[in-house]
Design a protein around this motif. Structure first.
Motif, PDB file in Angstrom:
ATOM      1  N   THR A 173       8.458  -2.655  27.443  1.00  0.00           N
ATOM      2  CA  THR A 173       9.332  -3.361  28.387  1.00  0.00           C
ATOM      3  C   THR A 173       8.817  -3.107  29.797  1.00  0.00           C
TER       4      THR A 173
ATOM      5  N   SER B  97      13.906  -7.558  33.780  1.00  0.00           N
ATOM      6  CA  SER B  97      13.304  -6.833  32.663  1.00  0.00           C
ATOM      7  C   SER B  97      12.734  -7.810  31.638  1.00  0.00           C
TER       8      SER B  97
ATOM      9  N   ASN C 274      10.667  -7.967  27.807  1.00  0.00           N
ATOM     10  CA  ASN C 274      10.133  -7.281  26.628  1.00  0.00           C
ATOM     11  C   ASN C 274       8.849  -7.959  26.164  1.00  0.00           C
TER      12      ASN C 274
ATOM     13  N   THR D 172       9.975  -3.458  33.766  1.00  0.00           N
ATOM     14  CA  THR D 172      11.231  -3.610  34.517  1.00  0.00           C
ATOM     15  C   THR D 172      11.018  -3.403  36.019  1.00  0.00           C
TER      16      THR D 172
ATOM     17  N   LEU E 185      17.179 -10.673  32.039  1.00  0.00           N
ATOM     18  CA  LEU E 185      16.538 -10.141  30.839  1.00  0.00           C
ATOM     19  C   LEU E 185      15.721 -11.256  30.185  1.00  0.00           C
TER      20      LEU E 185
ATOM     21  N   GLY F 297      13.575  -0.109  27.096  1.00  0.00           N
ATOM     22  CA  GLY F 297      14.339  -0.668  28.205  1.00  0.00           C
ATOM     23  C   GLY F 297      14.887   0.399  29.138  1.00  0.00           C
TER      24      GLY F 297
ATOM     25  N   SER G 106      15.369  -2.818  21.754  1.00  0.00           N
ATOM     26  CA  SER G 106      14.645  -2.639  23.010  1.00  0.00           C
ATOM     27  C   SER G 106      15.298  -1.577  23.881  1.00  0.00           C
TER      28      SER G 106
END
Ligand code: 2P0
Length: 324
Positions: A41, A92, A94, A43, A58, A108, A104
């Motif tokens: 991930t 964020s 993935n 972010t 997201l 995350g 996640s």
């Protein structure tokens, strides 16, 4: 006041299952995992005094309220640590498709802990970062480090001795993990809810706890010795014992789907044909298969031939969290 971080997911070989403190996210048992290079991930956290609430984007979309509140509560911890009260925009992404049944929360919250603390001006070392990530999601504390990682449960009430420690770096042993997805259905019981129900109602729960220290010691020794047979056997029995605590909860529950059993049977048949392969199953229907890298392509092909298997993601041990 902006920072970005990348963190990889992890697969537990000795599972974390059950909390002794749900606010501080303190586990009843220690756990052991391998960080996964294929699943990560990325972010970005930007604190902005012009915002009147936290925003969560997201995978390119505004997240639903439940996810936003979870992130917002986590940011409250960071804000308290930094002595400030500014809202943030969190973006964020993935590396893996959402809805593939892959969790996640580990990658995350590890990425969020790293990016948010940096953006807030905090300078946290690995231990402090691991404890912070733990507050978002227990398993996230292990994703701070790469390779093979132990989360020591700790005994203190304030959680100051409950954090992850690296056991061996990723290059120590290029083991392969094949993650076979067999269901894209949202699970009915979250891990958080499932472990709480188990602790509260399973008569087997204390027996589960009594198996951990021996399994953990064997798993760590097997990693040091690069001994796949020992590691695989310990991982399989540990995963099945965790699932046995769910089957014995009241009311009982089971995350497995048809495809879960199909992959277990395939792994058994691979072993019968002389190919070392072992499975582990998290709080879901998907199965991860451990094997030597030289067998990964052949095993992937076998798994993909099973009707119930949707995708197979091949991963090796991956790195710890990094600031971008
Ligand atoms: C693990 N699992 O060790 C175990 C094995 C699932 C089965 O950690 O409530 O999402 O956020 O601490 O970390 C999944 O639980 O739960 C998990 P919270 P989390 O990987």
């Amino acid at each position: 006041m902006q920072a970005s971080a990348k963190a990889h997911s992890n697969m537990a070989l000795i599972k974390y299952w059950g909390k002794r403190d749900e606010t501080l996210m303190l586990p009843h048992n220690s756990s052991f995992s391998v960080t996964l290079d294929a699943l990560y991930t990325t972010t970005t956290v930007a604190f902005d005094a012009a915002l009147d609430h936290d925003i969560l984007i997201l995978n390119g979309r505004e997240a639903e309220e439940k996810a936003r509140l979870k992130v917002s509560r986590f940011l409250d911890i960071v804000r308290e640590m930094a002595g400030m009260n500014i809202h943030a925009k969190v973006t964020s992404q993935n590396s893996f498709p959402t809805g593939a049944g892959l969790a996640s929360s580990a990658s995350g919250f590890a990425a969020l802990a790293c990016a948010a603390s940096k953006a807030a001006g905090l300078e946290l070392d690995g231990k402090a970062l691991s404890m912070l990530a733990r507050r978002g999601s227990g398993s996230a504390c292990r994703s701070i480090y790469g390779g093979f990682v132990e989360w020591q449960k700790g005994v203190k009430l304030d959680g100051s001795d409950s954090y992850a420690k690296p056991v061996a770096p990723p290059e120590h042993w290029p083991l392969s993990l094949l993650i076979a997805t067999v269901s894209d259905k949202q699970k009915k019981i979250s891990s958080r809810e499932g472990m709480a129900k188990t602790v509260a109602t399973s008569p087997f729960y204390n027996s589960w706890l009594n198996t951990i220290e021996e399994d953990l010691a064997q798993a760590k020794a097997a990693v040091q010795n690069r001994d796949l047979d020992t590691l695989g056997k310990v991982a399989e029995r540990n995963a099945l014992r965790m699932h046995a605590t769910m089957l014995s909860a009241d009311p009982p529950f089971l995350y497995w789907q048809k495809g879960t059993i199909a992959v277990i049977r395939e792994v058994e048949s691979l072993r019968e044909s002389g190919i070392p392969a072992y499975f582990t199953i998290d709080a879901g229907a998907n199965v991860a298969v451990l094997c030597e890298p030289s067998h990964a392509a052949q095993i992937k092909e076998k798994l993909l031939r099973l009707r119930e298997v949707q995708h197979v993601i091949v991963s090796g041990p991956g790195p710890g969290v990094t600031l971008l």
